[in-house]
Design a protein around this motif. Sequence first.
Motif, PDB file in Angstrom:
ATOM      1  N   THR A   1      54.649  -6.370 -32.845  1.00  0.00           N
ATOM      2  CA  THR A   1      53.855  -6.274 -31.613  1.00  0.00           C
ATOM      3  C   THR A   1      52.523  -6.963 -31.851  1.00  0.00           C
ATOM      4  O   THR A   1      51.893  -6.763 -32.895  1.00  0.00           O
ATOM      5  CB  THR A   1      53.586  -4.793 -31.249  1.00  0.00           C
ATOM      6  OG1 THR A   1      54.837  -4.151 -31.036  1.00  0.00           O
ATOM      7  CG2 THR A   1      52.749  -4.690 -29.983  1.00  0.00           C
TER       8      THR A   1
ATOM      9  N   VAL B   1      49.350   1.740 -31.194  1.00  0.00           N
ATOM     10  CA  VAL B   1      49.973   1.581 -32.523  1.00  0.00           C
ATOM     11  C   VAL B   1      50.900   2.753 -32.838  1.00  0.00           C
ATOM     12  O   VAL B   1      51.327   2.920 -33.984  1.00  0.00           O
ATOM     13  CB  VAL B   1      48.918   1.403 -33.649  1.00  0.00           C
ATOM     14  CG1 VAL B   1      48.160   0.113 -33.465  1.00  0.00           C
ATOM     15  CG2 VAL B   1      47.949   2.562 -33.710  1.00  0.00           C
TER      16      VAL B   1
ATOM     17  N   TRP C   1      44.673  -5.080 -25.649  1.00  0.00           N
ATOM     18  CA  TRP C   1      43.794  -4.075 -26.244  1.00  0.00           C
ATOM     19  C   TRP C   1      42.349  -4.499 -26.075  1.00  0.00           C
ATOM     20  O   TRP C   1      42.047  -5.670 -25.810  1.00  0.00           O
ATOM     21  CB  TRP C   1      44.157  -3.860 -27.720  1.00  0.00           C
ATOM     22  CG  TRP C   1      43.552  -4.831 -28.691  1.00  0.00           C
ATOM     23  CD1 TRP C   1      43.721  -6.183 -28.712  1.00  0.00           C
ATOM     24  CD2 TRP C   1      42.693  -4.501 -29.777  1.00  0.00           C
ATOM     25  NE1 TRP C   1      43.039  -6.724 -29.769  1.00  0.00           N
ATOM     26  CE2 TRP C   1      42.379  -5.714 -30.427  1.00  0.00           C
ATOM     27  CE3 TRP C   1      42.154  -3.307 -30.263  1.00  0.00           C
ATOM     28  CZ2 TRP C   1      41.551  -5.748 -31.552  1.00  0.00           C
ATOM     29  CZ3 TRP C   1      41.340  -3.357 -31.372  1.00  0.00           C
ATOM     30  CH2 TRP C   1      41.038  -4.567 -32.002  1.00  0.00           C
TER      31      TRP C   1
ATOM     32  N   VAL D   1      52.339  -3.993 -36.240  1.00  0.00           N
ATOM     33  CA  VAL D   1      51.418  -4.337 -35.153  1.00  0.00           C
ATOM     34  C   VAL D   1      50.321  -5.219 -35.735  1.00  0.00           C
ATOM     35  O   VAL D   1      49.751  -4.899 -36.791  1.00  0.00           O
ATOM     36  CB  VAL D   1      50.813  -3.069 -34.511  1.00  0.00           C
ATOM     37  CG1 VAL D   1      49.843  -3.447 -33.390  1.00  0.00           C
ATOM     38  CG2 VAL D   1      51.910  -2.166 -33.969  1.00  0.00           C
TER      39      VAL D   1
ATOM     40  N   LEU E   1      48.679  -7.514 -30.640  1.00  0.00           N
ATOM     41  CA  LEU E   1      47.585  -7.009 -29.806  1.00  0.00           C
ATOM     42  C   LEU E   1      46.754  -8.197 -29.332  1.00  0.00           C
ATOM     43  O   LEU E   1      46.268  -8.979 -30.158  1.00  0.00           O
ATOM     44  CB  LEU E   1      46.700  -6.038 -30.601  1.00  0.00           C
ATOM     45  CG  LEU E   1      47.388  -4.777 -31.122  1.00  0.00           C
ATOM     46  CD1 LEU E   1      46.380  -3.899 -31.869  1.00  0.00           C
ATOM     47  CD2 LEU E   1      48.048  -3.984 -29.998  1.00  0.00           C
TER      48      LEU E   1
ATOM     49  N   LEU F   1      40.274  -0.676 -35.050  1.00  0.00           N
ATOM     50  CA  LEU F   1      41.654  -0.569 -35.560  1.00  0.00           C
ATOM     51  C   LEU F   1      41.779   0.596 -36.541  1.00  0.00           C
ATOM     52  O   LEU F   1      42.813   1.262 -36.616  1.00  0.00           O
ATOM     53  CB  LEU F   1      42.080  -1.892 -36.197  1.00  0.00           C
ATOM     54  CG  LEU F   1      42.227  -3.041 -35.182  1.00  0.00           C
ATOM     55  CD1 LEU F   1      42.366  -4.374 -35.894  1.00  0.00           C
ATOM     56  CD2 LEU F   1      43.435  -2.807 -34.266  1.00  0.00           C
TER      57      LEU F   1
ATOM     58  N   THR G   1      49.033   5.920 -38.612  1.00  0.00           N
ATOM     59  CA  THR G   1      49.692   4.716 -39.168  1.00  0.00           C
ATOM     60  C   THR G   1      49.565   4.745 -40.691  1.00  0.00           C
ATOM     61  O   THR G   1      48.444   4.822 -41.217  1.00  0.00           O
ATOM     62  CB  THR G   1      49.025   3.435 -38.619  1.00  0.00           C
ATOM     63  OG1 THR G   1      48.910   3.552 -37.203  1.00  0.00           O
ATOM     64  CG2 THR G   1      49.826   2.199 -38.973  1.00  0.00           C
TER      65      THR G   1
ATOM     66  N   ALA H   1      53.950   2.750 -35.401  1.00  0.00           N
ATOM     67  CA  ALA H   1      53.904   1.566 -36.283  1.00  0.00           C
ATOM     68  C   ALA H   1      53.964   1.989 -37.756  1.00  0.00           C
ATOM     69  O   ALA H   1      53.375   2.998 -38.145  1.00  0.00           O
ATOM     70  CB  ALA H   1      52.628   0.766 -36.034  1.00  0.00           C
TER      71      ALA H   1
ATOM     72  N   PHE I   1      47.388   0.259 -43.350  1.00  0.00           N
ATOM     73  CA  PHE I   1      46.450  -0.567 -42.583  1.00  0.00           C
ATOM     74  C   PHE I   1      45.890  -1.648 -43.507  1.00  0.00           C
ATOM     75  O   PHE I   1      45.223  -1.341 -44.504  1.00  0.00           O
ATOM     76  CB  PHE I   1      45.319   0.307 -42.023  1.00  0.00           C
ATOM     77  CG  PHE I   1      44.226  -0.445 -41.301  1.00  0.00           C
ATOM     78  CD1 PHE I   1      44.498  -1.541 -40.496  1.00  0.00           C
ATOM     79  CD2 PHE I   1      42.899  -0.035 -41.408  1.00  0.00           C
ATOM     80  CE1 PHE I   1      43.491  -2.228 -39.821  1.00  0.00           C
ATOM     81  CE2 PHE I   1      41.872  -0.707 -40.743  1.00  0.00           C
ATOM     82  CZ  PHE I   1      42.176  -1.812 -39.949  1.00  0.00           C
TER      83      PHE I   1
ATOM     84  N   ALA J   1      44.449   3.491 -36.149  1.00  0.00           N
ATOM     85  CA  ALA J   1      45.381   3.860 -37.238  1.00  0.00           C
ATOM     86  C   ALA J   1      45.255   5.347 -37.562  1.00  0.00           C
ATOM     87  O   ALA J   1      46.258   6.044 -37.746  1.00  0.00           O
ATOM     88  CB  ALA J   1      45.091   3.009 -38.471  1.00  0.00           C
TER      89      ALA J   1
ATOM     90  N   LEU K   1      49.847  -1.720 -39.715  1.00  0.00           N
ATOM     91  CA  LEU K   1      48.885  -2.349 -38.797  1.00  0.00           C
ATOM     92  C   LEU K   1      48.133  -3.411 -39.597  1.00  0.00           C
ATOM     93  O   LEU K   1      47.620  -3.121 -40.690  1.00  0.00           O
ATOM     94  CB  LEU K   1      47.914  -1.289 -38.255  1.00  0.00           C
ATOM     95  CG  LEU K   1      46.758  -1.785 -37.381  1.00  0.00           C
ATOM     96  CD1 LEU K   1      47.266  -2.481 -36.106  1.00  0.00           C
ATOM     97  CD2 LEU K   1      45.839  -0.621 -36.991  1.00  0.00           C
TER      98      LEU K   1
END
Length: 291
Positions: free
Chosen positions: A29, A54, A44, A5, A31, A91, A100, A57, A103, A95, A60
């Motif tokens: 994907t 997310v 978003w 993402v 955002l 973000l 996630t 994912a 990151f 995450a 990220l």
Amino acid sequence: MQKVVIAGAGGLIGTALCASYRYGGHDVTRLVRREPSTADERRWDPADPDPALVDGADVLVNLAGSPLTGRWTAARTELVRSSRVTTARALRTMADGAGTPVFLSASGIRWYGIDRGDEELTEASDPGPYEGVLPRVARDWEDAAGPGAVHLRLGLVLSRRGGLLKALLPLYRAGLGMRFGKGQEFWSHVSLADAVGAIRFLAKLPGAGGPYNVTAPHPARNRDFAAALGRALRRPVALGVPFAVLRPALGGVAAEVFGGLNVLPARLEEAGFGFRHPDVDTAIRAALTDG
Ligand SMILES: NC(=O)c1ccc[n+]([C@@H]2O[C@H](COP(=O)([O-])OP(=O)(O)OC[C@H]3O[C@@H](n4cnc5c(N)ncnc54)[C@H](OP(=O)(O)O)[C@@H]3O)[C@@H](O)[C@H]2O)c1
């Protein structure tokens, strides 16, 4: 296949990163802050972080931030800051909420300060004095992304499609290429291809975390950068333009953008990342034909 993402996916680096991941068969994907217009986009709002965006994912990537071009009013300075700090914090929240595992968040080499002369700067170097717009933004940006993130301390990304090189090309092509200031300042650059390669490398590197300088192993002084660009375009390079002339045209952060930083990608090299364009000649040649 990785599920990736990306925020800021429509920018210079984001566009190239999306294309690279897609070419490798990964699920990307993007955002976006407007109405989605394609199946791979999700809307978003950095002011209202939603971990569901997310969910699932593997990676990220944060490449968002309002451009540095334009006049530097107080409002503009605040937008440059908030578009990075608020976005990184949002973000981070997403995450954490979605679990996630990886990151990566953009930062910049101005984390090291405005002008550090010839001093070799690695990730082990101190940040220098807490002064200047861009150094303060870079430090707050990394704080907002959090200690568990991979902080991409990007140097000057070279591409004919955007950033400083795109702005310089018409001048150089017209034979008006020039050095800035004294020409002694180090410009720590990286080709767009190597920036994308480094992001993908770090996204898969076990245990990656903290700052990574995303800069070519051989930074060039401004005069060598100008000469390399003139050579690649087969155009003459005129004498230097003093900062006193540039400052009104470029606004208040001109000195910050053009201050010398001799940044080395110590952690990327230790981890075994192989640069395709390690010096200014190879990086400029790649930039003139990329995309
Ligand atoms: N290029 C370089 O030489 C360089 C060097 C050092 C650091 N960096 C940093 O790396 C990141 C990516 O660089 P880039 O060259 O790809 O940037 P870019 O081409 O200017 O694209 C940045 C992206 O940020 C998003 N954005 C713009 N205004 C925003 C706002 N107010 N709030 C939230 N998001 C906003 C946009 O994405 P959407 O409109 O799709 O949301 C845009 O596509 C930036 O943060 C930049 O500062 C770049």
